[in-house]
Structures are given as structure tokens and as C-alpha cells.
Design a protein around this motif. Structure first.
Motif, PDB file in Angstrom:
ATOM      1  N   TYR A  51       0.846  -1.196   0.000  1.00 25.08           N
ATOM      2  CA  TYR A  51       0.000   0.000   0.000  1.00 25.08           C
ATOM      3  C   TYR A  51       0.878   1.241   0.000  1.00 25.08           C
ATOM      4  O   TYR A  51       1.779   1.374   0.832  1.00 25.08           O
ATOM      5  CB  TYR A  51      -0.907  -0.012   1.232  1.00 25.08           C
ATOM      6  CG  TYR A  51      -1.646   1.286   1.482  1.00 25.08           C
ATOM      7  CD1 TYR A  51      -2.560   1.784   0.565  1.00 25.08           C
ATOM      8  CD2 TYR A  51      -1.435   2.010   2.654  1.00 25.08           C
ATOM      9  CE1 TYR A  51      -3.240   2.964   0.797  1.00 25.08           C
ATOM     10  CE2 TYR A  51      -2.114   3.190   2.903  1.00 25.08           C
ATOM     11  CZ  TYR A  51      -3.012   3.665   1.968  1.00 25.08           C
ATOM     12  OH  TYR A  51      -3.681   4.840   2.201  1.00 25.08           O
ATOM     13  N   GLN A  53       0.519   5.204   0.324  1.00 26.07           N
ATOM     14  CA  GLN A  53      -0.407   6.253   0.738  1.00 26.07           C
ATOM     15  C   GLN A  53      -0.093   7.540  -0.012  1.00 26.07           C
ATOM     16  O   GLN A  53       1.051   8.002  -0.030  1.00 26.07           O
ATOM     17  CB  GLN A  53      -0.294   6.470   2.246  1.00 26.07           C
ATOM     18  CG  GLN A  53      -1.377   7.339   2.840  1.00 26.07           C
ATOM     19  CD  GLN A  53      -1.231   7.455   4.354  1.00 26.07           C
ATOM     20  OE1 GLN A  53      -0.311   8.095   4.845  1.00 26.07           O
ATOM     21  NE2 GLN A  53      -2.134   6.819   5.091  1.00 26.07           N
ATOM     22  N   ALA A  54      -1.131   8.127  -0.618  1.00 27.90           N
ATOM     23  CA  ALA A  54      -0.940   9.348  -1.402  1.00 27.90           C
ATOM     24  C   ALA A  54      -1.275  10.602  -0.602  1.00 27.90           C
ATOM     25  O   ALA A  54      -0.478  11.540  -0.539  1.00 27.90           O
ATOM     26  CB  ALA A  54      -1.785   9.298  -2.674  1.00 27.90           C
ATOM     27  N   VAL A  65      -4.916   9.212  -8.823  1.00 27.84           N
ATOM     28  CA  VAL A  65      -4.610   7.872  -8.321  1.00 27.84           C
ATOM     29  C   VAL A  65      -5.515   6.839  -8.990  1.00 27.84           C
ATOM     30  O   VAL A  65      -5.071   5.743  -9.357  1.00 27.84           O
ATOM     31  CB  VAL A  65      -4.754   7.822  -6.790  1.00 27.84           C
ATOM     32  CG1 VAL A  65      -4.495   6.411  -6.270  1.00 27.84           C
ATOM     33  CG2 VAL A  65      -3.790   8.802  -6.131  1.00 27.84           C
ATOM     34  N   GLY A 102      -4.900   6.043  -1.603  1.00 30.23           N
ATOM     35  CA  GLY A 102      -3.598   5.494  -1.947  1.00 30.23           C
ATOM     36  C   GLY A 102      -3.750   4.421  -3.002  1.00 30.23           C
ATOM     37  O   GLY A 102      -4.858   4.091  -3.441  1.00 30.23           O
ATOM     38  N   HIS A 202       4.441  10.652  -5.350  1.00 23.69           N
ATOM     39  CA  HIS A 202       3.862   9.840  -4.277  1.00 23.69           C
ATOM     40  C   HIS A 202       4.279   8.369  -4.304  1.00 23.69           C
ATOM     41  O   HIS A 202       4.284   7.723  -3.248  1.00 23.69           O
ATOM     42  CB  HIS A 202       2.330   9.913  -4.344  1.00 23.69           C
ATOM     43  CG  HIS A 202       1.778  11.288  -4.167  1.00 23.69           C
ATOM     44  ND1 HIS A 202       1.800  11.952  -2.960  1.00 23.69           N
ATOM     45  CD2 HIS A 202       1.194  12.143  -5.059  1.00 23.69           C
ATOM     46  CE1 HIS A 202       1.242  13.145  -3.102  1.00 23.69           C
ATOM     47  NE2 HIS A 202       0.878  13.287  -4.359  1.00 23.69           N
ATOM     48  N   PHE A 203       4.605   7.831  -5.475  1.00 24.05           N
ATOM     49  CA  PHE A 203       4.751   6.382  -5.582  1.00 24.05           C
ATOM     50  C   PHE A 203       6.128   5.912  -6.037  1.00 24.05           C
ATOM     51  O   PHE A 203       6.447   4.732  -5.867  1.00 24.05           O
ATOM     52  CB  PHE A 203       3.689   5.827  -6.546  1.00 24.05           C
ATOM     53  CG  PHE A 203       2.282   6.185  -6.172  1.00 24.05           C
ATOM     54  CD1 PHE A 203       1.868   6.161  -4.851  1.00 24.05           C
ATOM     55  CD2 PHE A 203       1.358   6.564  -7.138  1.00 24.05           C
ATOM     56  CE1 PHE A 203       0.571   6.491  -4.491  1.00 24.05           C
ATOM     57  CE2 PHE A 203       0.063   6.892  -6.799  1.00 24.05           C
ATOM     58  CZ  PHE A 203      -0.340   6.859  -5.471  1.00 24.05           C
ATOM     59  N   ARG A 210       7.439   9.316  -0.427  1.00 23.04           N
ATOM     60  CA  ARG A 210       6.744   8.034  -0.560  1.00 23.04           C
ATOM     61  C   ARG A 210       6.407   7.470   0.818  1.00 23.04           C
ATOM     62  O   ARG A 210       7.231   7.476   1.732  1.00 23.04           O
ATOM     63  CB  ARG A 210       7.629   7.045  -1.318  1.00 23.04           C
ATOM     64  CG  ARG A 210       6.928   5.764  -1.752  1.00 23.04           C
ATOM     65  CD  ARG A 210       7.960   4.788  -2.274  1.00 23.04           C
ATOM     66  NE  ARG A 210       7.390   3.818  -3.198  1.00 23.04           N
ATOM     67  CZ  ARG A 210       7.709   2.528  -3.188  1.00 23.04           C
ATOM     68  NH1 ARG A 210       8.583   2.070  -2.315  1.00 23.04           N
ATOM     69  NH2 ARG A 210       7.176   1.705  -4.066  1.00 23.04           N
ATOM     70  N   LYS A 212       4.829   3.923   2.516  1.00 24.39           N
ATOM     71  CA  LYS A 212       4.522   2.538   2.142  1.00 24.39           C
ATOM     72  C   LYS A 212       4.280   1.668   3.365  1.00 24.39           C
ATOM     73  O   LYS A 212       4.951   1.796   4.390  1.00 24.39           O
ATOM     74  CB  LYS A 212       5.678   1.944   1.322  1.00 24.39           C
ATOM     75  CG  LYS A 212       5.546   0.445   1.052  1.00 24.39           C
ATOM     76  CD  LYS A 212       6.780  -0.143   0.397  1.00 24.39           C
ATOM     77  CE  LYS A 212       6.725  -1.659   0.347  1.00 24.39           C
ATOM     78  NZ  LYS A 212       7.921  -2.261  -0.278  1.00 24.39           N
TER      79      LYS A 212
END
Length: 300
Positions: A51, A53-54, A65, A102, A202-203, A210, A212
């Protein structure tokens, strides 16, 4: 007397530390005795949920997203399920928790342990920026339009419409009853550079923002790997450690907090005014309707 707004319990999501990975592992060798006693020793499946999270639910972040998940999901299935044959269940989608959104990837496998699955997901995610950059404009428009059509699809059952209204009252608490139309309007304006920027912010693995969580469940026949040595990974195997770490984290605002009913920067798509209904036919023998009072008569 009813509780005031400040006294009512609220579901709030923890704000994960930027630049940190949380690993939550479950294995028969490290679980509490009671859990070990009631575990299913015949279960051959390991699983992982990765996962990312944004941030707070809002436009355009949530739309970005969702669009990323729309673009990435088919490639994830092709790579992780078809080519690498990690498992039948491979799922990439948006995750919405108490007003926070997310991206998550889930794999269930009987042949590989959960840590290996996490590593393969990360390897796949490294290819996403090039996947977005190399996407043809027409293909990007097709992904975007498919999501718009999904947003504007009419409810087929009464329970679908009911659930859509209630989620604006209870879990989202935004009272954004025109969410689908507003989301679709924002989606039509999103561009490939915006999607790529959202990913890199974000990812992307090298991003300093980031956030996670890797939730790993190991089958009994899969050995528990040694703890990772990377300094940015926080390993939380014991439930007590997980709860203590959770209490140390900040919280995102409550769902719906600060969500505007209307925003000066967005509006609903233009809609033609509804035509007035035709007058009902007069019943046989009915008297004609009296004339409408004009302004002069009404003010007298």
C-alpha cells in the motif's frame, strides 16, 4: 442530550512517515500462541498487500490515483500473474481509508513467500514511469474516458444508488452528492504529464515523500526470511510493536474536514435546463384555471 460534534467518535487514518517503509509480517514462528493454535496449517497461500499512501481525498489527487490504477492494473496482471506466474490473484486498485487515498497491489501465491512477492511488485513498479511516458495519446485518452464512463454510469439497482448517497454521509462525510459528475469533469482535463508527476511524487521508490506499508502473510510451509537490513524499513512483527508505532504517528484530518460544498475553482459540467413538464390534460367538464396574478394585482 445528543453528543456534540467534538464528542462524537471519528475514524481517522494515520499519516505514514514519508520516506519510510513499514513491514507487518505474520508467520507461525512469530505469532502469539493463541493465534498459532487457531491458525490453518493446511493453508498453502502466502499473500502481500503493498500500500502506497498518497494523501487526503480531494480533486484532482483522487482522480489521478484512480487513473494510475486504471492504467497500471492490466500491465500488473500481465507481468505478475501471466508472465511470472506468481499467483492467480493479482489486484491493483485505489484504496480509500477514512478520507485518505492510496494505491495498493495485492498478490496471493502458493509458490512464493510474501517477501518475494513484495520484491517482485517493487520491480514491476519501477517500470511504471516508462509505461506512462510511452503510452500513446489515443490510448491515454481511452483509459481516461473509460474511467469517466464508469463515473457517469447510471445505477442499475436501488441499493447501488442508496450506497452511493450513504457513503457521502457516513464514510466520506463530504456531502458531495454530485461527486460522480464533478469527478468526471476533473478527469476529462487530466494530462499524461500530470499523471507522471503524481507517480513520481507519491509512488516512485526514490521519492522522499513516498509512504509505504507492506502487509505480509506467510503460509506455514514458507520459511520466514531474515529481517531486512535497509535503514528506511521499519519491521513490526509483534502486535504490541505495531500498536505502539501506530500511536506515535500523526493523524490525517477526519473524513470530510475542510471539504468544500462548492469550490471556486471547480464547477459542475454545463447542463441544459430541464424542460418544464407538459400541462396535464383538463378533465372533462372541469372549469378553466383562473388567470395568474400579475405584479400589480399581487401587490394590491
Amino acid at each position: 442530550e445528543p453528543l456534540s460534534l467534538s464528542e462524537r467518535p471519528q475514524n481517522r487514518c494515520v499519516q505514514l512517515d514519508a520516506g519510510t517503509e513499514l513491514w507487518l509480517r505474520q508467520h507461525a514462528d512469530i505469532c502469539p500462541p493463541l493465534q498459532r493454535e487457531h491458525s490453518n496449517e493446511d493453508d498453502v497461500n502466502s499473500a502481500v498487500e503493498l500500500y502506497l499512501q498518497a494523501g487526503k481525498d480531494g480533486r484532482p489527487l483522487t482522480m489521478l490515483v484512480e487513473l494510475i490504477a486504471q492504467i497500471v492494473s492490466k500491465s500488473a496482471e500481465q507481468q505478475l500473474r501471466t508472465e511470472e506466474q506468481l499467483g492467480y490473484i493479482v489486484w491493483c486498485t485505489l484504496r480509500h481509508d477514512a478520507g485518505v487515498v492510496g494505491l495498493r497491489v495485492i498478490i496471493q501465491s502458493s509458490s512464493r513467500d510474501a517477501q518475494y512477492l513484495d520484491e517482485r511488485i517493487e520491480a514491476f513498479l519501477e517500470t511504471v514511469p516508462s509505461l506512462i511516458e510511452e503510452l500513446a495519446p489515443d490510448d491515454f485518452a481511452d483509459y481516461r474516458q473509460a474511467l469517466v464512463d464508469m463515473k457517469l454510469e447510471k445505477d442499475k439497482r436501488l441499493r447501488e444508488e442508496t450506497a452511493r448517497w450513504w457513503q457521502e454521509i457516513v464514510p466520506h462525510a463530504t456531502r458531495d452528492f454530485e461527486r460522480s459528475a464533478r469527478d468526471a469533469d476533473v478527469l476529462t482535463k487530466l494530462t499524461q504529464p500530470q499523471v507522471l508527476e503524481c507517480w513520481q511524487t507519491h509512488f516512485a521508490r526514490e521519492s522522499k515523500t513516498r509512504r509505504k506499508i507492506s502487509s505480509q502473510t506467510f503460509a506455514p510451509h514458507h520459511a520466514l526470511p531474515p529481517p531486512p537490513s535497509a535503514p528506511h524499513i521499519v519491521l513490526l512483527d509483534a502486535l504490541e510493536d505495531q500498536l505502539a508505532y501506530k500511536r506515535s504517528l500523526a493523524l490525517w484530518p477526519a473524513p470530510g474536514a475542510g471539504w468544500p460544498r462548492t469550490s471556486p475553482t471547480e464547477s459542475l459540467p454545463d447542463r441544459a435546463p430541464a424542460a418544464p413538464p407538459p400541462p396535464a390534460p383538463a378533465a372533462a367538464g372541469a372549469l378553466p384555471a383562473p388567470p395568474t396574478c400579475g405584479p400589480a394585482l399581487a401587490s394590491s
